[in-house]
Design an enzyme around this catalytic site. Structure first.
Site, PDB file in Angstrom:
ATOM      1  N   SER A 183      56.219  17.997  11.696  1.00 41.01           N
ATOM      2  CA  SER A 183      57.408  18.413  12.442  1.00 41.01           C
ATOM      3  C   SER A 183      58.726  18.040  11.764  1.00 41.01           C
ATOM      4  O   SER A 183      59.683  18.834  11.842  1.00 41.01           O
ATOM      5  CB  SER A 183      57.365  17.883  13.876  1.00 41.01           C
ATOM      6  OG  SER A 183      57.225  16.487  13.903  1.00 41.01           O
ATOM      7  N   GLY A 238      62.905  52.617   7.560  1.00 37.50           N
ATOM      8  CA  GLY A 238      62.819  53.989   7.094  1.00 37.50           C
ATOM      9  C   GLY A 238      63.083  54.993   8.195  1.00 37.50           C
ATOM     10  O   GLY A 238      63.146  56.195   7.936  1.00 37.50           O
ATOM     11  N   ARG A 265      50.366  31.221  -2.160  1.00 37.66           N
ATOM     12  CA  ARG A 265      50.836  32.300  -3.025  1.00 37.66           C
ATOM     13  C   ARG A 265      51.148  31.868  -4.455  1.00 37.66           C
ATOM     14  O   ARG A 265      51.397  32.721  -5.313  1.00 37.66           O
ATOM     15  CB  ARG A 265      52.066  32.969  -2.387  1.00 37.66           C
ATOM     16  CG  ARG A 265      51.784  33.584  -1.030  1.00 37.66           C
ATOM     17  CD  ARG A 265      50.621  34.561  -1.075  1.00 37.66           C
ATOM     18  NE  ARG A 265      50.318  35.135   0.241  1.00 37.66           N
ATOM     19  CZ  ARG A 265      49.388  36.040   0.466  1.00 37.66           C
ATOM     20  NH1 ARG A 265      48.653  36.495  -0.542  1.00 37.66           N
ATOM     21  NH2 ARG A 265      49.165  36.494   1.687  1.00 37.66           N
TER      22      ARG A 265
END
EC number: 2.1.1.148
Length: 270
Positions: free
Chosen positions: A59, A93, A184
């Site tokens: 936290s 879009g 990642r």
């Protein structure tokens, strides 16, 4: 915060730091609410942040928030948005005519033989790159033709391919940002999104150096061990041998005791 920090990514993309709330000091301040007044120096702050990270006290890290402006291919953005703890706002879009900007890799990669969702090695095929360019040009031409015929933007966009660039704002707290980077930056992540993760990591490392150091030590370059893996280690090591190895790497005091207990348990550690 100083002016925008922008890092180019891929052929036409970028990561731009738009805003930041809090830094290393915010993490320490949040922790002191729980632990009371204590650390004051940078060295003590670093020790506290390291303690919070290795004990998974998450936290305090959520008190720091980053907001980025990102330009990336749609297929990268779709992987990115799987991290659902962030706040995201993407160019629409339905309201805007999308620009003719496509990601063109320098070379294709071959399908990995052992991993169905991964790639490996370069596939130097000029015909494949020419085919990609042909398809994207035809798709964008069809998109513009549909718009000229009066087709709604929300429907005309259906013909556009996934290598079209999109833009979005992405706001994420530091705890979940570290989770994003852990996944990642990994070698098995798709190469394109790894380049964006590296750009974000460069910014985060500069902005919260103490938190980054703790993240790098315990999460990014660290590993979790299963019960079976721990048993295997205990069969190969003795507390004495492990203590000597840890000491040679500069670990001492309570950190040394804690590391020993992690492997051998409180009853077996020296």
């Amino acid at each position: 915060m100083e002016g925008p920090l922008t890092i180019p990514v891929l052929d036409k993309g970028f990561v731009r730091l738009v805003d930041q709330m809090g830094d290393d000091r915010a993490i320490v301040q949040a922790a002191r609410v729980s632990y009371g007044e204590g650390t004051k120096t940078v060295r003590e702050d670093a020790a506290l942040i390291d303690y919070l990270m290795r004990h998974r006290h998450t936290s305090p890290f959520e008190m720091v928030v980053f907001k980025f402006h990102v330009k990336a291919p749609i297929f990268v953005a779709r992987q990115w948005f799987r991290h659902r703890t962030a706040s995201v706002n993407e160019i629409s879009g339905r309201y805007s005519i999308l620009k003719e900007e496509f990601y063109e890799p320098e070379a294709f990669r071959k399908q990995a033989k052992r991993n169905k969702q991964a790639s490996e090695g370069a596939l130097l095929d000029e015909e494949a790159l020419a085919l990609l360019r042909k398809v994207q040009q035809e798709a964008y031409g069809a998109y513009r033709a549909l718009l000229e015929k009066g087709v709604a933007r929300e429907m005309a966009r259906m013909v556009l391919p996934l290598n079209l660039y999109t833009e979005f704002y992405w706001k994420q707290d530091l705890h979940n940002l570290f989770h994003f980077l852990k996944l990642r930056l990994a070698p098995e992540a798709q190469w394109e999104i790894r380049q964006y993760a590296r750009a974000i990591a460069e910014i985060v490392k500069e902005r919260v150096p103490l938190a980054w150091a703790a993240f790098e030590e315990h999460l990014l370059e660290g590993a979790f061990l299963s019960r079976t893996e721990l048993r295997a280690l205990r069969g190969l090591l003795t507390p004495e041998v492990y203590e000597k190895a840890l000491s040679s790497l500069g670990l001492g005091g309570s950190r040394l005791k804690e590391a020993l207990e992690k492997v051998f348990g409180p009853g077996e550690a020296l």
